[in-house]
Design a protein around this motif. Sequence first.
Motif, mmCIF file in Angstrom:
data_model
loop_
_atom_site.group_PDB
_atom_site.id
_atom_site.type_symbol
_atom_site.label_atom_id
_atom_site.label_comp_id
_atom_site.label_asym_id
_atom_site.label_seq_id
_atom_site.Cartn_x
_atom_site.Cartn_y
_atom_site.Cartn_z
ATOM 1 N N VAL A 1 0.811 -1.218 0.000
ATOM 2 C CA VAL A 1 0.000 0.000 0.000
ATOM 3 C C VAL A 1 0.846 1.270 0.000
ATOM 4 C CG1 VAL A 1 -2.031 -1.060 1.032
ATOM 5 C CG2 VAL A 1 -0.246 -0.125 2.520
ATOM 6 N N GLY A 2 2.159 1.146 -0.143
ATOM 7 C CA GLY A 2 2.995 2.314 -0.298
ATOM 8 C C GLY A 2 3.738 2.721 0.948
ATOM 9 N N THR A 3 4.050 4.005 1.014
ATOM 10 C CA THR A 3 4.825 4.578 2.108
ATOM 11 C C THR A 3 4.016 5.690 2.769
ATOM 12 O OG1 THR A 3 5.876 6.128 0.567
ATOM 13 C CG2 THR A 3 7.016 4.041 0.965
ATOM 14 N N PRO A 4 4.381 6.114 3.980
ATOM 15 C CA PRO A 4 3.598 7.153 4.659
ATOM 16 C C PRO A 4 3.521 8.451 3.847
ATOM 17 C CG PRO A 4 5.054 6.054 6.219
ATOM 18 C CD PRO A 4 5.445 5.566 4.864
ATOM 19 N N VAL A 5 2.347 9.053 3.818
ATOM 20 C CA VAL A 5 2.187 10.337 3.149
ATOM 21 C C VAL A 5 2.791 11.434 4.025
ATOM 22 C CG1 VAL A 5 0.127 9.540 1.931
ATOM 23 C CG2 VAL A 5 -0.124 10.762 4.121
ATOM 24 N N ALA A 6 2.899 12.615 3.481
ATOM 25 C CA ALA A 6 3.556 13.724 4.173
ATOM 26 C C ALA A 6 2.959 13.960 5.555
ATOM 27 C CB ALA A 6 3.443 14.998 3.337
ATOM 28 N N GLY A 7 3.820 14.027 6.550
ATOM 29 C CA GLY A 7 3.410 14.309 7.920
ATOM 30 C C GLY A 7 3.083 13.098 8.760
ATOM 31 N N VAL A 8 3.089 11.906 8.167
ATOM 32 C CA VAL A 8 2.679 10.692 8.885
ATOM 33 C C VAL A 8 3.894 9.891 9.316
ATOM 34 C CG1 VAL A 8 1.516 8.457 8.646
ATOM 35 C CG2 VAL A 8 0.443 10.532 7.761
ATOM 36 N N GLN A 9 3.829 9.349 10.503
ATOM 37 C CA GLN A 9 4.818 8.397 11.002
ATOM 38 C C GLN A 9 4.104 7.089 11.320
ATOM 39 O OE1 GLN A 9 6.117 11.180 14.229
ATOM 40 N NE2 GLN A 9 8.167 10.527 13.618
ATOM 41 N N THR A 10 4.791 5.969 11.091
ATOM 42 C CA THR A 10 4.232 4.661 11.404
ATOM 43 C C THR A 10 5.251 3.838 12.175
ATOM 44 O OG1 THR A 10 5.020 3.634 9.350
ATOM 45 C CG2 THR A 10 2.849 4.677 9.286
ATOM 46 N N ARG A 11 4.766 2.834 12.905
ATOM 47 C CA ARG A 11 5.660 1.900 13.578
ATOM 48 C C ARG A 11 4.924 0.580 13.782
ATOM 49 N NH1 ARG A 11 6.001 4.414 19.791
ATOM 50 N NH2 ARG A 11 3.919 3.738 20.484
ATOM 51 N N LEU A 12 5.702 -0.481 13.982
ATOM 52 C CA LEU A 12 5.159 -1.797 14.278
ATOM 53 C C LEU A 12 5.569 -2.208 15.680
ATOM 54 C CD1 LEU A 12 6.010 -3.733 10.979
ATOM 55 C CD2 LEU A 12 3.852 -2.612 11.569
ATOM 56 N N VAL A 13 4.648 -2.814 16.405
ATOM 57 C CA VAL A 13 4.966 -3.311 17.743
ATOM 58 C C VAL A 13 4.482 -4.747 17.872
ATOM 59 C CG1 VAL A 13 4.876 -1.021 18.798
ATOM 60 C CG2 VAL A 13 2.828 -2.440 18.748
ATOM 61 N N ALA A 14 5.164 -5.520 18.697
ATOM 62 C CA ALA A 14 4.791 -6.902 18.966
ATOM 63 C C ALA A 14 3.685 -6.942 20.017
ATOM 64 C CB ALA A 14 6.012 -7.681 19.436
ATOM 65 N N ASP A 15 3.183 -8.148 20.265
ATOM 66 C CA ASP A 15 2.114 -8.309 21.257
ATOM 67 C C ASP A 15 2.520 -7.805 22.629
ATOM 68 O OD1 ASP A 15 0.538 -9.430 19.320
ATOM 69 O OD2 ASP A 15 0.903 -11.509 19.924
ATOM 70 N N ASP A 16 3.821 -7.893 22.941
ATOM 71 C CA ASP A 16 4.284 -7.447 24.261
ATOM 72 C C ASP A 16 4.690 -5.975 24.273
ATOM 73 O OD1 ASP A 16 6.616 -7.457 22.803
ATOM 74 O OD2 ASP A 16 7.654 -8.947 24.040
ATOM 75 N N GLY A 17 4.436 -5.257 23.163
ATOM 76 C CA GLY A 17 4.728 -3.834 23.095
ATOM 77 C C GLY A 17 6.121 -3.481 22.642
ATOM 78 N N THR A 18 6.968 -4.465 22.371
ATOM 79 C CA THR A 18 8.331 -4.176 21.913
ATOM 80 C C THR A 18 8.328 -3.875 20.418
ATOM 81 O OG1 THR A 18 8.750 -6.539 21.543
ATOM 82 C CG2 THR A 18 9.351 -5.628 23.692
#
Length: 469
Positions: free
Chosen positions: A295-312
Motif C-alpha cells: 500500500v505504499g509509504t507514509p504520506v507527508a506528515g505521517v509516522q508509522t511503527r510496528l509493535v509486537a504483542d508485548d509492546g516491543t
Amino acid sequence: MLLPALSGVFGDAADAIRVGDQRASREDLLSAATALADRIAGSPAVAVWATAGMETVVAVVAGLLAGVPVVPVPPDSGPSERDYVLRDCAASLLLVPPTSAGTAPLAEVAVPVATVDVTARSSTSYPEPADGTALILYTSGTTGAPKGALIPRRAIAADLDALADAWAWTPEDLLVHGLPLFHVHGLLLGVLGALRVGSRLAHTGRPKPDAYAAAAGTLYFGVPTVWSRVCADPAAARALSSARLLVSGSAPLPLPVFERLAELTGQPPVERYGMTETLITVSGRADGERRPGFVGTPVAGVQTRLVADDGTPVAPDGESPGDLQVRGPMMFSGYLNRAAANQEAFTADGWFRTGDIATIDADGWHRIIGRASIDMIKSGGYRIGAGEVENALLAHPAVREAAVIGAPHPDLGQQVVAYVVADATTEAQLIEFVAGRISAHKRPRQVHLVEQLPRNAMGKVQKKLLAGG
C-alpha cells in the motif's frame, strides 16, 4: 480555507460537479449550499441521508460553510441503525433529497426531516469557521454499537493536501468515481478532495465499468470490487488507458486484479491505506513504484511503527509482522461520547492503534496483512496472515473470490479455513495448490465452495458473517 475551489480561484464550468445526471457549477453549488447553511446555522449537528446525488454534496458543503458537524447516514440503513446514529449524534435535522422524503425507509424517523433544494440560492457570506468537528463518521468495530469518529477540519485539510502531493492531483484533473457518499473514500476524498484541489468531479452514480469508461477522466478512484468488474469488461478497462492515475483502496487489491488492470490499461494502479479514524496515511505515489500487494509509504506528515504483542518494537525488515500504529496531522479527535474507547485507541505516547497487522521493509513500504482480530491466524504456534493465503488461492485460474479466517481447533488453537467462489475445482485441489505455493502449514485445512461472499457497500468482505468468523 477548507474548500478553496468554491472561492472562484480555479475558474468554473457549468458541469464542474457532476453526480449522475445532475450538473452544477461551483458557483451554483456554493449558492445552493449557502441557502441551506442559512437554514441549519447554529445546529449542534445535522444528519444527511447520503444518497449518490447532488443533494448530498450540497448538504455536506452547507454544514462545512456553517461550521455545523455533518453526519452522513447510509441510505440502506435499517431503522434501528439509523435511529441509533441520529440519537447518538444528537442531530437536530435529517436532510434528505426530495425524492426520499416520505418514503418507507424514512418512516417514523426520530428527528425532524427536511429536504435539500439544489436550486435554492443565497448570497450570504459565511466566514471560514474556526477549526472544529467537520464530519462525524460512524464506524463499526468488532463488538458493540457503531462509534462516531469526530473528524476535524484541520485533519481533512492535512490529508487532502498530502494526497494531492502523493498523487500529483491538480486543478487540471477530472476525478471520476462512483463510490458511496457516506465513507472516507467516496465523500471525503472523492468530493471534498475535488473541492479542495480544484479539480472537476464526475460521480457516476454507481461504479459501473461502462460509466467509468464513458467519463474520460484523468484520475479514477475505485475499490477492489470495482476494479475486478472493470477487468471483466476489457473494452471498458482499455478506455481507461488515457487516465494518468488509477487509485485503489478500502480493501486489499487481489494480485490477479492488479496484474490484469495493469495489462488492460497500460499502468499498474496505486494502492493506499487508511481508516475512518486516521483518514489516508499510507499510499503509493504517482511518480513512484507500484508494488502489487503493498500500500505504499507514509504520506507527508505521517509516522508509522510496528509493535509486537508485548509492546516491543518490530524490525522493519519486510518480513516480521507487527501491530501497526500511526500518528500525524490527519488523526480524528476521538469518538463521540466514548471516553473509554478514546483511551484504548491511543498509546500512552500518542500513537493510534490501528488494529491492523502489517510488515514494513527497509524502504518504508507497507504491506497490510489484515485485522489483528480477524486476519492474523494463530495455528499450531505459527502466525499466519489471511491475506497471504487469499492471494495464493486467487492465483488459481478457477478462483474468482476468496476469504480466509481462523476457526477454532482443539489441537492447533485455530485452523485456516477458506471460503471460495470458484468454477470447476474441488476442495482437495485448492488445498494442494496453496500448499505448493506457500508454506505447507499455511494451507487451508478446510475449503468451502460458495456462490458469493458477503460484502459491505465498499466491497469489503464481511468475515464476521462467515461461519467461525
